[in-house]
Design an enzyme around this catalytic site. Structure first.
Site, mmCIF file in Angstrom:
data_model
loop_
_atom_site.group_PDB
_atom_site.id
_atom_site.type_symbol
_atom_site.label_atom_id
_atom_site.label_comp_id
_atom_site.label_asym_id
_atom_site.label_seq_id
_atom_site.Cartn_x
_atom_site.Cartn_y
_atom_site.Cartn_z
ATOM 1 N N SER A 22 72.161 17.346 -147.095
ATOM 2 C CA SER A 22 72.723 17.030 -145.770
ATOM 3 C C SER A 22 74.114 17.627 -145.591
ATOM 4 C CB SER A 22 72.819 15.512 -145.586
ATOM 5 O OG SER A 22 71.547 14.954 -145.468
ATOM 6 N N GLY A 93 63.810 19.461 -140.671
ATOM 7 C CA GLY A 93 64.146 18.743 -139.442
ATOM 8 C C GLY A 93 65.640 18.797 -139.162
ATOM 9 N N SER A 165 69.409 7.717 -135.888
ATOM 10 C CA SER A 165 69.106 8.972 -136.566
ATOM 11 C C SER A 165 70.375 9.801 -136.691
ATOM 12 C CB SER A 165 68.054 9.746 -135.763
ATOM 13 O OG SER A 165 68.086 11.108 -136.115
ATOM 14 N N ASP A 332 65.350 8.061 -147.036
ATOM 15 C CA ASP A 332 64.563 9.031 -147.797
ATOM 16 C C ASP A 332 64.056 8.453 -149.122
ATOM 17 O OD1 ASP A 332 64.874 10.912 -145.803
ATOM 18 O OD2 ASP A 332 66.754 11.672 -146.641
ATOM 19 N N LYS A 359 58.292 11.410 -140.587
ATOM 20 C CA LYS A 359 59.066 12.288 -141.483
ATOM 21 C C LYS A 359 58.174 13.474 -141.885
ATOM 22 C CE LYS A 359 62.989 10.144 -141.697
ATOM 23 N NZ LYS A 359 64.208 10.806 -141.230
ATOM 24 N N ARG A 363 55.145 8.766 -144.216
ATOM 25 C CA ARG A 363 55.503 8.298 -145.560
ATOM 26 C C ARG A 363 55.047 6.871 -145.839
ATOM 27 N NH1 ARG A 363 61.395 11.275 -146.173
ATOM 28 N NH2 ARG A 363 60.506 13.283 -146.792
HETATM 29 C C1 S3P Z 1 69.147 13.691 -142.466
HETATM 30 C C2 S3P Z 1 68.952 12.508 -141.829
HETATM 31 C C3 S3P Z 1 67.785 11.645 -142.036
HETATM 32 C C4 S3P Z 1 67.021 12.033 -143.293
HETATM 33 C C5 S3P Z 1 66.873 13.508 -143.470
HETATM 34 C C6 S3P Z 1 68.223 14.199 -143.481
HETATM 35 C C7 S3P Z 1 70.353 14.468 -142.132
HETATM 36 O O1 S3P Z 1 66.947 11.779 -140.909
HETATM 37 O O2 S3P Z 1 65.747 11.404 -143.300
HETATM 38 O O3 S3P Z 1 66.213 13.770 -144.692
HETATM 39 O O4 S3P Z 1 70.750 15.376 -142.902
HETATM 40 O O5 S3P Z 1 70.964 14.170 -141.099
HETATM 41 P P1 S3P Z 1 67.192 10.865 -139.606
HETATM 42 O O6 S3P Z 1 68.637 10.758 -139.411
HETATM 43 O O7 S3P Z 1 66.544 11.586 -138.473
HETATM 44 O O8 S3P Z 1 66.526 9.553 -139.922
#
Ligand code: S3P
Length: 444
Positions: A22, A93, A165, A332, A359, A363
């Site tokens: 991240s 994503g 999120s 996660d 996801k 999951r």
């Molecule tokens: C992430 C946020 C999370 C997480 C993803 C990475 C990020 O998703 O599940 O693996 O880097 O901002 P959400 O914020 O959409 O739940």
């Protein structure tokens, strides 16, 4: 490729994890639009983070990678170039949703595409507010490809986020940097003065000298979290040291807590509280995980974790329930929590986690199905599951192309009798290419 994993001995040794996924995405994106040049040290080797770099290069950002170090020559907020082809986000994503915010504020059109899994994930959550800011965003049936017609300037937006999120929050903060005014984003937090979803974007914006206002406003017994960003702000390039990825470390920590005589040290790992929900869960279960040498580097806390199986721990006999605001901080790690539930006398119940259904795979259903195949006593709910203490047996379990499922079930395999075949195990590369090698090194 499939991989056979089976119980050997304890997990013993010291590991240092690759850079946090991240944090790496955010470092690359924010440095790309910053004033100046800087290096990212310990950039994640994850396939997802490579997708972000490729997209940024296609937008004209000079990027040079040498191993885990990435040099980025910032093009400033208005220096990105129109891409010659579609931007490939692969399985990521975070790449797609964060770049959507950035591209909404450009003077050109672009198209974001992803693999089959990413192309089935919901994108209306970003498309809707970006349209309210004036950008053209097409997402047929609410999924990728995302066709973005950027607009300069965007209109400032006041918006209550409908879901917790971090990807949506970060997308909107990036778009907010391109509006002609101050944008305000609000999120609920239940009774706490702390962000619920991961706050790496906020921390990094501040580290790069962007004035971001943050307030926790009391409303009855609850607080609302408010972020305000001005379109006048410009990130200033600074070198960014990325801490090790706690979401990769958790598999070894779970293994060391669950396998007799294990002793594990994890060095240089990110300990941001909005990511550390799994550590809090394990402590609530009664396991001892010791933190030391904690310091804040480039706005992010990091330190060392130590698990000694022999150290006194007091594993609870009661069912451990994980729900509400706790979910975002361990989002996660939920498949792994299901696996740990089979080791706890009172089992585990996860609730309020329906986001898990959209996801990289569903999951909830994949965790339930695989644990059932391994003999666990498990019940599925729309928003989670309840799993009781169970003796696991080896089985053929399908990752469904989801890296976190492949890694969680590799740990389940170490708890089980017999052999477990992880079907389609190569997907670990999207977050942690060296996962199986490190697991073997610790489990000789
Ligand atoms: C992430 C946020 C999370 C997480 C993803 C990475 C990020 O998703 O599940 O693996 O880097 O901002 P959400 O914020 O959409 O739940």
């Amino acid at each position: 490729m499939d991989r056979i994993v089976s119980k050997k001995g304890p997990l013993r040794g010291t590991v240092e994890l690759p850079g946090d996924k991240s944090v790496s995405h955010r470092a690359a994106i924010l440095l790309a639009i910053s004033e100046g040049e800087a290096e990212i040290l310990n950039y994640s080797g994850a396939g997802d983070c490579a997708s972000t770099l490729e997209c940024l290069k296609a937008l004209g950002v000079p990027i040079e990678q040498s191993g885990e170090n990435v040099a980025v020559r910032g093009r400033g907020k208005f220096g990105l170039k129109s891409p010659l082809s579609k931007l490939q986000c692969g399985n990521s994503g975070t790449t797609m949703r964060l770049l959507a915010g950035l591209l909404a504020g450009q003077r050109f059109e672009s198209v974001l595409v992803g693999d089959d899994s990413l192309s089935s994930r919901p994108m209306s959550r970003v498309a809707k507010p970006l349209r309210m800011m004036g950008a053209g965003v097409e997402a047929r049936s609410g999924t990728a490809p995302l066709e973005i017609a950027g607009v300069q300037p965007l209109k400032p937006l006041e918006y209550d986020l409908p879901i917790e999120s971090a990807q949506l929050k970060s997308c909107l903060l990036l778009a907010g940097l391109y509006s002609n005014g101050i944008s305000t984003f609000r999120m609920p937090t239940s009774g706490q003065r702390a962000p619920v979803s991961r706050d790496h974007t906020e921390r990094m914006l501040r580290f790069l000298e962007v004035g971001l206002e943050e307030e926790f406003i009391k409303k009855g017994s609850e607080y609302r979290h408010e972020l305000r960003i001005s379109g006048d702000e410009v990130p200033v390039a600074h070198d960014i040291h990325v801490p090790g990825d706690l979401s990769s470390a958790v598999y070894f920590i779970a293994g060391a807590c669950g396998i007799k005589d294990s002793e594990l040290t994890v060095k240089n790992v990110g300990l941001n509280p909005t990511r550390a929900g799994f550590l809090r869960f394990m402590r609530k279960c009664g396991f001892r995980i010791i933190e030391s040498g904690v310091s804040v580097v480039c706005g992010e806390p990091k330190g060392q974790l130590h698990v000694d199986w022999k150290a006194e721990c007091d594993v609870t006999g009661e069912r451990v329930v994980v729900k509400g605001d706790e979910i975002a901080n361990l989002i996660d790690e939920v498949p792994l929590i299901g696996v740990m539930g089979t080791r706890l006398p009172g089992g585990v119940e996860v609730r309020d986690a329906s986001e898990l259904r959209v996801k990289e795979s569903d999951r909830i259903s994949v965790t339930v199905e695989n644990l059932r195949l391994m003999g666990a006593d498990i019940e599925e709910f729309q928003d989670g599951f309840r799993v009781g203490m169970s003796e696991l047996q080896g089985a053929d379990v399908d990752s469904n192309g989801d890296h976190r499922i492949a890694m969680a079930f590799s740990i389940a395999a170490l708890f089980a009798t017999g052999e477990t075949r992880i079907i389609n195990s190569d997907c670990v590369a999207v977050s942690y290419p060296a996962f199986f090698k490190t697991l073997e090194d610790l489990n000789r």
